[in-house]
Scaffold this active site. Structure first.
Site, mmCIF file in Angstrom:
data_model
loop_
_atom_site.group_PDB
_atom_site.id
_atom_site.type_symbol
_atom_site.label_atom_id
_atom_site.label_comp_id
_atom_site.label_asym_id
_atom_site.label_seq_id
_atom_site.Cartn_x
_atom_site.Cartn_y
_atom_site.Cartn_z
ATOM 1 N N ASP A 1 0.842 -1.208 0.000
ATOM 2 C CA ASP A 1 0.000 0.000 0.000
ATOM 3 C C ASP A 1 0.866 1.242 0.000
ATOM 4 O O ASP A 1 2.003 1.213 0.480
ATOM 5 C CB ASP A 1 -0.816 0.121 1.300
HETATM 6 N N1 URA Z 1 -1.109 -5.940 4.078
HETATM 7 C C1 URA Z 1 -1.544 -4.677 4.078
HETATM 8 O O1 URA Z 1 -2.519 -4.357 4.738
HETATM 9 N N2 URA Z 1 -0.891 -3.783 3.348
HETATM 10 C C2 URA Z 1 0.212 -4.070 2.609
HETATM 11 O O2 URA Z 1 0.784 -3.187 1.971
HETATM 12 C C3 URA Z 1 0.656 -5.392 2.622
HETATM 13 C C4 URA Z 1 -0.017 -6.315 3.368
#
Ligand code: URA
Length: 234
Positions: free
Chosen positions: A106
């Site tokens: 993310d």
């Molecule tokens: N889980 C999440 O919530 N975000 C990420 O970027 C990777 C795994």
């Protein structure tokens, strides 16, 4: 292993210039092969023998790098704002096998991110069948309930809106609001959604390992990258 190729094809394949521009590169003497003067962009050579401005062709057998993804950039080629690809040398993005991330983090997650121009490598690492473990370290806004350890390990933990339970995942509670979670799959926002589902929203998240590759051993500041050996994952 690429086999013998035309010089103009080599220059464009590895992102140096277009096939049309290659003639000018050869004319200026920028492209050489040990023991042989190249006269034309139509000459042929093994990419691994070619020198460009005196240096070997970059990532001649495929591009495999680990990046320390900083917070605030997006794993996408086309979204608005800062992209992980802005952190890479532009030449990589001109390679004919496009460079992409292996899975995604993310925008507000930092940590270990792999990039490659090898589609089979992406598949091998992201296929749910392979179960390559990924380790995340996180902080939550309230204490993590002890019961989450067994719930996440059970193999029947359901996330809202999904039809199959999460694969067993290992949660380690390091202090009341600080933990590590090892996942063997990669669902959308999985770490944040799992912790939110047990009442402990994540406020900081970083990926610290993929398989046996640990971010701390790479010594990368956020935004830095290093070449890796893909056989680490085979
Ligand atoms: N889980 C999440 O919530 N975000 C990420 O970027 C990777 C795994």
């Amino acid at each position: 292993m690429n086999g013998v190729m035309r010089i103009d094809a080599i220059l464009s394949r590895f992102g140096y210039c277009s096939r049309r521009e290659a003639a000018a590169w050869v004319k200026r003497g920028r492209v050489t092969v040990p023991g042989k003067t190249l006269r034309s962009a139509a000459d042929k050579a093994e990419p691994a023998e070619v020198l460009i401005d005196g240096k070997p062709v970059e990532f001649v057998n495929g591009l495999y790098v680990a990046l320390h993804k900083p917070l605030g950039c997006t794993c996408s080629h086309k979204e608005e704002g800062e992209l992980v690809y802005d952190l890479l040398p532009p030449q990589w993005l001109n390679r004919s096998n496009g460079v992409s991330t292996v899975g995604r983090l993310d925008k507000e997650t930092s940590g270990l991110l792999l990039l490659t121009d090898d589609g089979a490598f992406v598949h091998a690492l992201t296929s749910p069948k392979k179960h390559v473990p990924k380790v995340y370290e996180f902080e939550t806004s309230v204490p993590i309930p002890e019961s989450a350890v067994a719930a996440f390990a059970s193999g029947d933990f359901m996330l809202e809106g999904e039809t199959t339970p999460c694969l067993p995942a290992e949660l380690q509670i390091l202090s009341p609001r600080h933990g590590q979670l090892t996942l063997h799959e990669g669902r959308y926002h999985q770490v944040r959604r799992m912790l939110a589902a047990v009442g402990a929203p994540v406020v900081n998240l970083s990926r610290i390992a993929i398989g046996s590759l640990r971010l701390e051993t790479l010594n990368l500041a956020p935004g830095e990258w290093v070449e890796i050996d893909p056989s680490l994952f085979s």
